[in-house]
Design a protein around this motif. Structure first.
Motif, short mmCIF file in Angstrom:
data_model
loop_
_atom_site.label_atom_id
_atom_site.label_comp_id
_atom_site.label_asym_id
_atom_site.label_seq_id
_atom_site.Cartn_x
_atom_site.Cartn_y
_atom_site.Cartn_z
N GLY A 40 4.17 3.76 10.63
CA GLY A 40 4.19 5.19 10.93
C GLY A 40 4.39 5.99 9.65
O GLY A 40 5.17 5.62 8.78
N VAL A 41 3.63 7.10 9.54
CA VAL A 41 3.67 7.94 8.34
C VAL A 41 3.81 9.39 8.77
O VAL A 41 2.93 9.92 9.46
CB VAL A 41 2.38 7.75 7.50
N GLU A 42 4.89 10.05 8.37
CA GLU A 42 5.12 11.45 8.71
C GLU A 42 4.62 12.36 7.59
O GLU A 42 4.49 11.94 6.45
CB GLU A 42 6.60 11.71 8.94
N SER A 43 4.38 13.63 7.95
CA SER A 43 3.91 14.59 6.94
C SER A 43 4.85 15.76 6.74
O SER A 43 4.51 16.71 6.04
CB SER A 43 2.53 15.13 7.36
N ASP A 44 6.02 15.73 7.32
CA ASP A 44 6.98 16.83 7.22
C ASP A 44 7.45 16.99 5.78
O ASP A 44 8.12 16.11 5.24
CB ASP A 44 8.18 16.55 8.13
N PRO A 45 7.11 18.13 5.11
CA PRO A 45 7.48 18.30 3.71
C PRO A 45 8.99 18.40 3.46
O PRO A 45 9.45 18.26 2.33
CB PRO A 45 6.77 19.58 3.29
N THR A 46 9.78 18.61 4.52
CA THR A 46 11.23 18.65 4.35
C THR A 46 11.83 17.25 4.47
O THR A 46 13.03 17.08 4.29
CB THR A 46 11.89 19.57 5.40
N SER A 47 10.99 16.28 4.80
CA SER A 47 11.42 14.90 4.94
C SER A 47 10.61 14.05 3.98
O SER A 47 10.10 14.53 2.97
CB SER A 47 11.21 14.46 6.39
N GLU A 48 10.46 12.79 4.32
CA GLU A 48 9.66 11.89 3.50
C GLU A 48 8.18 12.08 3.81
O GLU A 48 7.80 12.19 4.96
CB GLU A 48 10.05 10.44 3.78
N VAL A 49 7.34 12.08 2.79
CA VAL A 49 5.89 12.11 3.01
C VAL A 49 5.20 10.95 2.31
O VAL A 49 4.07 10.62 2.64
CB VAL A 49 5.24 13.45 2.56
N ASN A 50 5.87 10.32 1.34
CA ASN A 50 5.30 9.15 0.66
C ASN A 50 6.00 7.89 1.17
O ASN A 50 7.22 7.86 1.33
CB ASN A 50 5.49 9.25 -0.86
N TYR A 51 5.19 6.86 1.40
CA TYR A 51 5.69 5.61 1.97
C TYR A 51 5.08 4.43 1.22
O TYR A 51 3.98 4.53 0.68
CB TYR A 51 5.28 5.48 3.45
N ILE A 52 5.80 3.32 1.23
CA ILE A 52 5.26 2.04 0.75
C ILE A 52 5.30 1.07 1.92
O ILE A 52 6.36 0.80 2.48
CB ILE A 52 6.09 1.48 -0.44
N ALA A 53 4.15 0.54 2.28
CA ALA A 53 4.08 -0.48 3.31
C ALA A 53 3.83 -1.82 2.62
O ALA A 53 2.87 -1.96 1.86
CB ALA A 53 2.95 -0.17 4.29
N THR A 54 4.70 -2.78 2.86
CA THR A 54 4.54 -4.13 2.32
C THR A 54 4.66 -5.12 3.47
O THR A 54 5.57 -5.00 4.29
CB THR A 54 5.60 -4.44 1.25
N PHE A 55 3.74 -6.06 3.52
CA PHE A 55 3.78 -7.06 4.59
C PHE A 55 3.18 -8.35 4.10
O PHE A 55 2.47 -8.41 3.10
CB PHE A 55 3.07 -6.55 5.85
N GLN A 56 3.50 -9.43 4.84
CA GLN A 56 3.05 -10.77 4.48
C GLN A 56 2.41 -11.41 5.70
O GLN A 56 2.89 -11.26 6.82
CB GLN A 56 4.23 -11.62 4.02
N ALA A 57 1.32 -12.13 5.48
CA ALA A 57 0.66 -12.90 6.53
C ALA A 57 0.50 -14.33 6.03
O ALA A 57 0.37 -14.56 4.82
CB ALA A 57 -0.71 -12.31 6.85
N ILE A 58 0.49 -15.28 6.95
CA ILE A 58 0.29 -16.69 6.60
C ILE A 58 -0.86 -17.23 7.42
O ILE A 58 -0.83 -17.20 8.66
CB ILE A 58 1.58 -17.50 6.82
N ASP A 59 -1.87 -17.71 6.74
CA ASP A 59 -3.07 -18.28 7.36
C ASP A 59 -2.98 -19.79 7.19
O ASP A 59 -2.98 -20.30 6.07
CB ASP A 59 -4.31 -17.71 6.66
N VAL A 105 0.85 -1.19 0.00
CA VAL A 105 0.00 0.00 0.00
C VAL A 105 0.89 1.24 0.00
O VAL A 105 1.77 1.37 0.85
CB VAL A 105 -0.93 0.03 1.23
N GLY A 106 0.63 2.14 -0.94
CA GLY A 106 1.32 3.42 -0.99
C GLY A 106 0.58 4.45 -0.16
O GLY A 106 -0.62 4.64 -0.31
N LEU A 107 1.31 5.12 0.75
CA LEU A 107 0.72 6.06 1.71
C LEU A 107 1.36 7.43 1.59
O LEU A 107 2.48 7.56 1.11
CB LEU A 107 0.94 5.55 3.14
N ARG A 108 0.64 8.43 2.10
CA ARG A 108 1.17 9.79 2.17
C ARG A 108 0.75 10.41 3.49
O ARG A 108 -0.42 10.34 3.88
CB ARG A 108 0.66 10.64 1.02
#
Length: 149
Positions: free
Chosen positions: A85-104, A57-60
């Protein structure tokens, strides 16, 4: 020899690329947004099985530092959660990619609806989904002789 077999695979990609111009607000808990859903079918002869679920999931960050809680549900029951965690500081990173795996593991026979959700658990902050979103499930069974993976 260890034998496994593929019994089902489903994938969806509701958003295929990042688009900061059309953000989807992530609601605050206890509300959530369903980001993607897939249906995995387990046949009657696949008693020893597992379903590997992978989400991206791509986040901002919009305001403050949000904590986004992702959950995966099988047939309406929560089976997995992860936090990003997702920060909004425009002088830092504001876009993130969260990738995770689950096993059922040892899923009962039949068709099962897997849903991926997101919610913001930090009051006074704002975050959004900007893409991409992908969600896939791979169901694997042990061989008929009951050997382990």
């Amino acid at each position: 020899m260890i034998m496994v077999r593929l019994i089902d695979y489903q994938a969806t990609e509701p958003i295929s690329m990042v688009n900061n111009n059309n953000p989807i607000a992530i609601p605050h808990s206890p509300n959530h947004i369903v980001l993607a859903a897939i249906c995995i079918t387990i046949p009657k002869n696949a008693n020893k099985n597992h379903v590997e679920l992978i989400a991206t999931v791509g986040l901002r960050g919009v305001s403050g530092t949000s904590q986004i809680l992702f959950k995966i549900f099988r047939d309406g029951k929560e089976i997995f959660s992860a936090q990003e965690g997702v920060e909004s500081d425009p002088t830092s990173e504001v876009n993130y990619i969260a990738t995770f795996q689950a096993i059922d593991t040892n899923v009962k026979k039949g068709s099962h609806l897997y849903e991926l959700t997101a919610e913001n658990i930090t009051n006074g902050t704002e975050a959004a989904v900007v893409g991409p979103i992908s969600f896939s499930g791979l169901a694997i069974a042990h061989d008929d002789e009951g050997r382990d993976l």
